[in-house]
Scaffold this motif. Structure first.
Motif, PDB file in Angstrom:
ATOM      1  N   GLY A 180     -44.866  26.133  -8.092  1.00 62.39           N
ATOM      2  CA  GLY A 180     -44.649  24.706  -7.916  1.00 62.39           C
ATOM      3  C   GLY A 180     -45.004  24.233  -6.522  1.00 62.39           C
ATOM      4  O   GLY A 180     -45.083  25.019  -5.559  1.00 62.39           O
ATOM      5  N   LEU A 181     -45.216  22.935  -6.408  1.00 63.60           N
ATOM      6  CA  LEU A 181     -45.619  22.335  -5.139  1.00 63.60           C
ATOM      7  C   LEU A 181     -44.537  22.478  -4.071  1.00 63.60           C
ATOM      8  O   LEU A 181     -44.835  22.582  -2.877  1.00 63.60           O
ATOM      9  CB  LEU A 181     -45.932  20.854  -5.366  1.00 63.60           C
ATOM     10  N   GLY A 182     -43.283  22.528  -4.486  1.00 62.08           N
ATOM     11  CA  GLY A 182     -42.191  22.636  -3.523  1.00 62.08           C
ATOM     12  C   GLY A 182     -42.151  23.953  -2.767  1.00 62.08           C
ATOM     13  O   GLY A 182     -41.461  24.065  -1.746  1.00 62.08           O
ATOM     14  N   SER A 183     -42.875  24.964  -3.249  1.00 64.53           N
ATOM     15  CA  SER A 183     -42.862  26.264  -2.588  1.00 64.53           C
ATOM     16  C   SER A 183     -43.795  26.334  -1.394  1.00 64.53           C
ATOM     17  O   SER A 183     -43.689  27.261  -0.582  1.00 64.53           O
ATOM     18  CB  SER A 183     -43.256  27.351  -3.589  1.00 64.53           C
ATOM     19  N   ILE A 184     -44.712  25.379  -1.253  1.00 58.28           N
ATOM     20  CA  ILE A 184     -45.765  25.493  -0.246  1.00 58.28           C
ATOM     21  C   ILE A 184     -45.209  25.426   1.175  1.00 58.28           C
ATOM     22  O   ILE A 184     -45.651  26.160   2.065  1.00 58.28           O
ATOM     23  CB  ILE A 184     -46.833  24.398  -0.469  1.00 58.28           C
ATOM     24  N   ALA A 185     -44.235  24.544   1.412  1.00 56.58           N
ATOM     25  CA  ALA A 185     -43.681  24.434   2.766  1.00 56.58           C
ATOM     26  C   ALA A 185     -43.080  25.757   3.211  1.00 56.58           C
ATOM     27  O   ALA A 185     -43.328  26.236   4.334  1.00 56.58           O
ATOM     28  CB  ALA A 185     -42.637  23.325   2.811  1.00 56.58           C
ATOM     29  N   LEU A 186     -42.296  26.395   2.338  1.00 53.47           N
ATOM     30  CA  LEU A 186     -41.650  27.658   2.699  1.00 53.47           C
ATOM     31  C   LEU A 186     -42.666  28.769   2.878  1.00 53.47           C
ATOM     32  O   LEU A 186     -42.604  29.532   3.856  1.00 53.47           O
ATOM     33  CB  LEU A 186     -40.622  28.039   1.624  1.00 53.47           C
ATOM     34  N   PRO A 235     -38.048  23.864   5.696  1.00 54.60           N
ATOM     35  CA  PRO A 235     -37.955  24.112   4.247  1.00 54.60           C
ATOM     36  C   PRO A 235     -36.682  24.854   3.885  1.00 54.60           C
ATOM     37  O   PRO A 235     -36.180  25.681   4.663  1.00 54.60           O
ATOM     38  CB  PRO A 235     -39.203  24.964   3.961  1.00 54.60           C
ATOM     39  N   GLN A 236     -36.148  24.546   2.719  1.00 53.31           N
ATOM     40  CA  GLN A 236     -34.955  25.227   2.242  1.00 53.31           C
ATOM     41  C   GLN A 236     -35.304  26.652   1.811  1.00 53.31           C
ATOM     42  O   GLN A 236     -36.289  26.880   1.118  1.00 53.31           O
ATOM     43  CB  GLN A 236     -34.349  24.464   1.060  1.00 53.31           C
ATOM     44  N   ALA A 237     -34.503  27.592   2.250  1.00 58.07           N
ATOM     45  CA  ALA A 237     -34.774  28.998   1.924  1.00 58.07           C
ATOM     46  C   ALA A 237     -33.490  29.684   1.497  1.00 58.07           C
ATOM     47  O   ALA A 237     -32.456  29.552   2.145  1.00 58.07           O
ATOM     48  CB  ALA A 237     -35.357  29.715   3.143  1.00 58.07           C
ATOM     49  N   ASP A 238     -33.578  30.377   0.380  1.00 62.20           N
ATOM     50  CA  ASP A 238     -32.475  31.226  -0.057  1.00 62.20           C
ATOM     51  C   ASP A 238     -33.047  32.599  -0.380  1.00 62.20           C
ATOM     52  O   ASP A 238     -34.266  32.809  -0.370  1.00 62.20           O
ATOM     53  CB  ASP A 238     -31.767  30.630  -1.270  1.00 62.20           C
ATOM     54  N   ALA A 239     -32.162  33.540  -0.663  1.00 62.16           N
ATOM     55  CA  ALA A 239     -32.605  34.923  -0.887  1.00 62.16           C
ATOM     56  C   ALA A 239     -33.596  35.022  -2.041  1.00 62.16           C
ATOM     57  O   ALA A 239     -34.596  35.746  -1.963  1.00 62.16           O
ATOM     58  CB  ALA A 239     -31.392  35.821  -1.146  1.00 62.16           C
ATOM     59  N   VAL A 286     -43.668  22.669   8.503  1.00 65.70           N
ATOM     60  CA  VAL A 286     -42.535  21.801   8.840  1.00 65.70           C
ATOM     61  C   VAL A 286     -42.882  20.336   8.591  1.00 65.70           C
ATOM     62  O   VAL A 286     -42.025  19.533   8.190  1.00 65.70           O
ATOM     63  CB  VAL A 286     -42.124  22.030  10.314  1.00 65.70           C
ATOM     64  N   PHE A 287     -44.156  19.960   8.805  1.00 64.34           N
ATOM     65  CA  PHE A 287     -44.586  18.573   8.598  1.00 64.34           C
ATOM     66  C   PHE A 287     -45.114  18.320   7.185  1.00 64.34           C
ATOM     67  O   PHE A 287     -45.672  17.256   6.922  1.00 64.34           O
ATOM     68  CB  PHE A 287     -45.653  18.195   9.622  1.00 64.34           C
ATOM     69  N   GLY A 288     -44.981  19.289   6.289  1.00 72.00           N
ATOM     70  CA  GLY A 288     -45.409  19.087   4.914  1.00 72.00           C
ATOM     71  C   GLY A 288     -46.856  19.427   4.649  1.00 72.00           C
ATOM     72  O   GLY A 288     -47.418  18.978   3.633  1.00 72.00           O
ATOM     73  N   GLY A 289     -47.474  20.213   5.526  1.00 76.45           N
ATOM     74  CA  GLY A 289     -48.860  20.602   5.334  1.00 76.45           C
ATOM     75  C   GLY A 289     -48.978  21.949   4.646  1.00 76.45           C
ATOM     76  O   GLY A 289     -48.041  22.441   4.014  1.00 76.45           O
TER      77      GLY A 289
END
Length: 547
Positions: free
Chosen positions: A91-97, A233-237, A292-295
């Motif tokens: 998913g697109l949300g994984s790119i920041a992390l 970005p939010q990070a969990d285990a 951090v800036f969404g790139g």
């Protein structure tokens, strides 16, 4: 050590003499980079806005902290190829992390001094990788060129084939026309006037034509009119576990591509050499800032770097100006940019992919050696059909195999005649000379050289090591096993001419301990032969003396 990796006043020592050329080069690169940044963002699945943000943020950070004075960084085709399946899978949300994780890995590689490792990647692997990347970039543009999207989860090659087979030719004719227009402008404009940036001119011309003629094609759409606020970005285990492998792959690609680009730039520019470790530090920080800036992850971009050098750049100011030009686009021109047809960007990348391929280089590799040609073709094929990082790994393994085989083929075990007049018992002495490198395969050669039809009985073996060039732990351990096995058969082993650089290794793995006596380690060939003859010719000895 750490001070060497940080910015200093020396980075801008040439600025008083070159600032005008640096500013002009930066503006030129910024104009060239705009359509590429948008296109690579779209191609990766992250979006045009992310590509533009990456070019601004990562380009600025890498310019200040990187190890090259003329390198220009941002989104690249190779990175877009890697990101596309990650977006599809996570998913697109994984790119920041994953961008921040990859940046941290590259940063650590620079701090720990791994920057020079890229010099060990063979040339055929690099060129095969480049050819495969170019092919994937072209294939990834086929869906946009045919006014459709690729099936989710499919690899590039079968997805492209599916798009062509199931194309809606009514809609595809329009987008293919846009692609053809862009390609024609990019190919013909340099022949008319080289000073005009052909990719930007092609995109602007296609956008105006589509708007004037009212051609219904998909466009980039709305873009943000300012940089987004920085957010960690939010990070969990679970997320870290799922994305760590992808982050390592991205980091490896970013390091390889950036260092190769910086190395090429150093040969093109008169700005001096580059620092590979500092380059990794700069690229790592650039990807962290971009995430951090969404790139998206950034690397050194050889095409933009080459434009920078050809435009007269001498200091980091040019790459900084390039980012500021793109920042001005974000705040002042997102309206016109949003109207750019996606097919126009696809056309830009298709032409760019062809320009990545050097026919002369391919011809040289294919005409070099069969092993290098096979390595090149295999790396390119694996890149297109499977995975980029796997392609580099397999290419390096294949190249290492052929290199090892080549070195082993130059290794030999030669049974020599004893110098001087023959004496009784000389037939029982085997004088062996080891040449080249000591590999595990040498054990069989030594065994064959000791016992053959002309020498049915051997009592003493003299192993000459003065001509041995390469010896590692495997070779030394093999030699220890050979000595132990010969001594167990009652054959005396004498080692002559151990080189100083090999002595500690031979001692540590037990070669000397396997000899019957410490006197069986000699420096002189004459002494070794004389002592060997004492083992086959009866001589008076005192009780309890060692031989």
């Amino acid at each position: 050590m750490i001070a060497r990796l940080l910015p200093s006043r020396r980075d801008y020592s040439a600025l008083p003499r070159s600032w005008r050329r640096d500013i002009l080069a930066g503006v030129t690169v910024g104009v060239v980079a705009l359509p590429l940044a948008l296109a690579f963002g779209v191609s990766s699945g992250v979006g045009a806005a992310a590509g533009l943000v990456t070019a601004v943020v990562a380009g600025l950070v890498a310019a200040v902290f990187g190890g090259s004075s003329v390198q220009v960084s941002g989104p690249t085709g190779a990175m877009a190829v890697v990101l596309a399946p990650i977006v599809a899978a996570h998913g697109l949300g994984s790119i920041a992390l994953v961008t921040v994780l990859a940046g941290v890995i590259v940063l650590l590689a620079g701090v720990t001094g791994l920057g020079r490792a890229v010099t060990f990647i063979p040339w055929p692997v690099i060129e095969g990788f480049t050819l495969g990347i170019a092919a994937i970039i072209f294939l990834q543009q086929v869906p946009a060129a045919f006014s459709t999207t690729s099936p989710p989860g499919d690899r590039t090659l079968p997805a492209t084939w599916h798009v062509i087979l199931h194309a809606d030719w009514g809609a595809a004719t329009k987008t293919l026309g846009v692609v053809a227009f862009v390609a024609a402008v990019m190919l013909l404009l340099p022949r008319i006037h080289r000073a005009i940036p052909e990719s930007l001119a092609a995109v602007v011309g296609a956008t105006i034509a589509v708007m004037v003629l009212g051609i219904p094609v998909a466009t980039i759409g709305a873009l943000p009119s300012h940089l987004p606020a920085p957010v960690l970005p939010q990070a969990d285990a679970g997320s870290l576990r799922d994305l760590l492998g992808a982050a390592v792959a991205i980091a490896a690609l970013a390091a390889i591509e950036s260092l190769l680009s910086a190395r090429v730039a150093a040969t093109m520019a008169a700005s001096g050499p580059y620092d590979p470790d500092r380059e990794l530090v700069g690229q790592g920080l650039a990807s962290v800032a971009s995430g951090v800036f969404g790139g998206m992850p950034a690397t050194g971009a050889i095409a933009r770097t080459a434009v920078n050098v050809r435009s007269g750049a001498r200091t980091r100011l040019s790459a900084i100006v390039h980012s500021l030009v793109l920042l001005g686009v974000v705040y002042l021109a997102t309206g016109p940019v949003s109207a750019i047809p996606l097919a126009a960007l696809a056309g830009v990348l298709m032409v760019t992919s062809f320009r990545m391929i050097s026919r002369s280089t391919i011809r040289k590799i294919l005409r070099s050696t069969r092993s290098d040609a096979l390595t090149f073709v295999l790396t390119a094929a694996v890149t297109v059909c499977f995975d980029l990082i796997e392609a580099v790994q397999i290419g390096i393994l294949v190249a290492a195999f052929f290199a090892l085989r080549s070195v082993a083929s130059r290794s030999s075990v030669v049974r020599e005649q004893l110098p001087g007049p023959r004496r009784p018992g000389d037939d029982e002495i085997a004088l062996l000379r080891l040449d080249g490198a000591m590999f595990f395969g040498v054990a069989e050669r030594i065994s064959n050289a000791i016992t053959d039809a002309d020498h049915p009985r051997t009592s003493v073996v003299i192993i000459r090591m003065s001509q041995l060039g390469m010896l590692d732990a495997t070779g030394a351990n093999t030699l220890a096993q050979i000595c132990t096995e010969l001594e167990s058969r009652g054959i005396t082993v004498i080692i002559k001419g151990v080189r100083a650089e090999h002595a500690a290794l031979l001692a540590n793995v037990g070669v000397f301990e396997s000899l019957r006596h410490e006197r069986h380690l000699m420096d002189s060939l004459e002494d070794a032969i004389e002592h060997a003859r004492s083992h086959v010719t009866p001589t008076p000895t005192t009780p309890g003396s060692a031989r």
